[in-house]
Scaffold this active site. Structure first.
Site, PDB file in Angstrom:
ATOM      1  N   ARG A   1      23.551  52.184 -47.667  1.00  0.00           N
ATOM      2  CA  ARG A   1      23.338  53.518 -48.213  1.00  0.00           C
ATOM      3  C   ARG A   1      23.274  54.580 -47.105  1.00  0.00           C
ATOM      4  NH1 ARG A   1      25.177  54.617 -52.265  1.00  0.00           N
ATOM      5  NH2 ARG A   1      23.802  56.401 -52.600  1.00  0.00           N
TER       6      ARG A   1
ATOM      7  N   CYS B   1      12.202  57.976 -44.202  1.00  0.00           N
ATOM      8  CA  CYS B   1      12.502  59.192 -44.958  1.00  0.00           C
ATOM      9  C   CYS B   1      11.220  59.924 -45.329  1.00  0.00           C
ATOM     10  CB  CYS B   1      13.322  58.850 -46.201  1.00  0.00           C
ATOM     11  SG  CYS B   1      12.549  57.644 -47.304  1.00  0.00           S
TER      12      CYS B   1
ATOM     13  N   ASN C   1      17.467  49.416 -52.614  1.00  0.00           N
ATOM     14  CA  ASN C   1      18.116  48.106 -52.662  1.00  0.00           C
ATOM     15  C   ASN C   1      17.191  46.964 -52.275  1.00  0.00           C
ATOM     16  OD1 ASN C   1      20.752  48.434 -53.636  1.00  0.00           O
ATOM     17  ND2 ASN C   1      21.481  49.217 -51.676  1.00  0.00           N
TER      18      ASN C   1
END
Length: 481
Positions: free
Chosen positions: A138, A289, A320
């Site tokens: 990702r 993040c 995921n």
């Protein structure tokens, strides 16, 4: 003429001006490595409507809409200057010009405001710096999109290769397809072709070698013409210095991890502590993040009000790492179906604050709930301040931080009363302050911070890579620190 006619005529005028801005922005970007911004938002490769919407968004943070009729003269003035590689914010130029009382013309004011990027002061264009992506999940694919987007912009980064484990027949075709189409972030902006014979993906003219390896020790990057590269590890498999050092192979000079680093690996949040990276540091982490989302506003609040203690609760999109359906998982609760449940889990963001903000003495605790949305999360930052404040005071302060401070690339601000998570897909900021949800009661402040945990974080990663590469160009007008 009716009001409706007036509005439509005004729109057509602004539309025409925006159309004329596009070639000027493109020429500055392509020929001089100048990125034109509007309140920290890039106008490069934007459509007419996107340019107009970006101007309108200034109303959210500055209190009034900014018109292209106001910014176009500054853009025209820039084209007449001997500019070197830089980022120039038209919004800030227009705002500062309004406050200037010396009677200067737009051309005179612009030349003075960007003097650090002209003539003898300008930075010479540098050769691109090689970048390698280790892993192509990702974050890897979004970082690839950003690197490809910036390849001709003067940011000096060139994606040369990606390293993945072999996946069988048509592996490269499938990986290229995942780069081309994304269920959350949409279509790749450009063209992608695949050369299976040479194991190469060509994206917008950028030839990206696909290297198959199960172990970093098996790769000699110089065999592919790669020199002094920065390798971005998107796998998270190795997080300490010993493990990440495996990447320091021929052709690789530095390693950047897209996960929280362990041990003595520096955790870097761009905008907060990126200037503490030592020139000879070869291994560093971009933290998580959530750490990137909470540290900039936490620093802003501590700078102005002082923070005695705090707690962050993140409501995080599933990832995921979780299971689609109930199945065995080594971690507690994460084995339960991600799209069907809210899942209580842990977050390391609170403990990572100490690495990014070592001067912050406040104790910060944290916890997290994963929820059934595929992207965009919200951090609820509950702070005990060192002095009392009002909601209006904190509201105006954070709006100003998002507009004019050195943290304006990290902190965004929105006043829309009906904003929801999907509105922030594709945000390039580390976090967005939701003004409507802000709560302040004496020495207690509660901030609601949206963040695109995929794309916003990827932007922060690229900013760190630009900085350690020595190709992070200055922004003008310069902000007071």
């Amino acid at each position: 003429m009716t009001v409706n006619d007036d509005s439509f005529t005004n729109w057509k005028i602004r539309e025409e001006i925006a159309e004329s801005m596009i070639p000027l922005i493109g020429k500055l970007h392509r020929e001089r490595d100048v990125t034109v911004l509007l309140h920290s938002r890039s106008l490069v490769n934007k459509s007419v409507v996107s340019i107009l919407k970006t101007h309108r968004f200034a109303r959210q943070i500055a209190g009034a809409e900014l018109s292209v009729t106001e910014t176009m003269p500054f853009l025209e003035a820039l084209t007449a200057l001997d500019l070197g590689p830089s980022q120039i914010d038209l919004g800030m130029l227009a705002t500062m010009y309004k406050a200037d009382e010396r009677g200067l013309s737009v051309a005179e004011f612009t030349a003075e405001a960007v003097a650090g990027a002209t003539g003898a002061n300008k930075i010479e264009r540098r050769e691109p710096r090689d970048v390698v992506l280790y892993g192509f999940g990702r974050i890897g694919r979004l970082v690839a999109r950003l690197l490809i987007e910036k390849a001709g912009s003067g940011n000096g980064l060139r994606l040369r290769a990606i390293v993945v484990r072999g996946g069988g027949a048509q592996d490269i075709v499938k990986r290229a397809s995942l780069l081309r189409r994304d269920s959350i972030h949409g279509q790749f902006q450009g063209t992608i072709t695949v050369d299976e014979d040479t194991s190469t993906i060509v994206a917008n003219g950028n030839a990206i070698k696909v290297i198959y390896a199960d172990d970093p020790a098996h790769v000699d990057y110089t065999e592919y013409g790669i020199r002094d590269a920065i390798l971005i590890d998107n796998t998270g498999k190795w997080r300490d210095r010993e493990g990440l050092s495996k990447h320091l192979r021929p052709g690789i000079e530095k390693v950047v991890l897209t996960a929280p680093g362990k041990g003595d690996v520096p955790n870097i949040v761009h905008g907060v502590n990126h200037d503490t990276v030592k020139p000879d540091e070869q291994i560093l982490s971009c933290a998580s993040c959530t750490t990137n989302a909470i540290v900039p506003p936490l620093k802003a609040m501590d700078d102005e009000y002082g923070v005695l203690r705090g707690h962050v609760e993140t409501v995080h999109s599933f990832t995921n790492d979780q299971n689609l359906l109930d199945n065995y998982h080594k971690s507690e609760r994460r084995g339960r179906s991600a799209p069907l449940n809210m899942v209580i889990t842990e977050t390391g963001a609170a403990s990572a604050v100490a690495k990014a903000l070592p001067d912050l003495k406040a104790k910060i605790s944290g916890s997290s709930i994963r929820v059934p949305v595929p992207d965009v999360s919200i951090a609820i930052l509950n702070l005990q301040l060192a002095r009392e404040a009002t909601r209006e005071e904190v509201h105006d302060y954070l709006r100003e931080v998002s507009l004019t401070s050195p943290l304006k690339r990290q902190i965004d601000f929105i006043t829309a009363p009906d904003a929801v998570s999907s509105d922030f897909i594709g945000s390039r900021h580390a976090s967005i302050v939701d003004a409507g949800a802000l709560k302040v009661d004496g020495d207690n402040a509660i901030l609601y911070l949206w963040y695109d945990n995929e794309f916003g974080y990827s932007c922060q990663v690229v900013r760190v890579v630009q900085h350690v590469s020595g190709v992070e160009y200055p922004t003008f007008p310069a902000m007071a620190v």
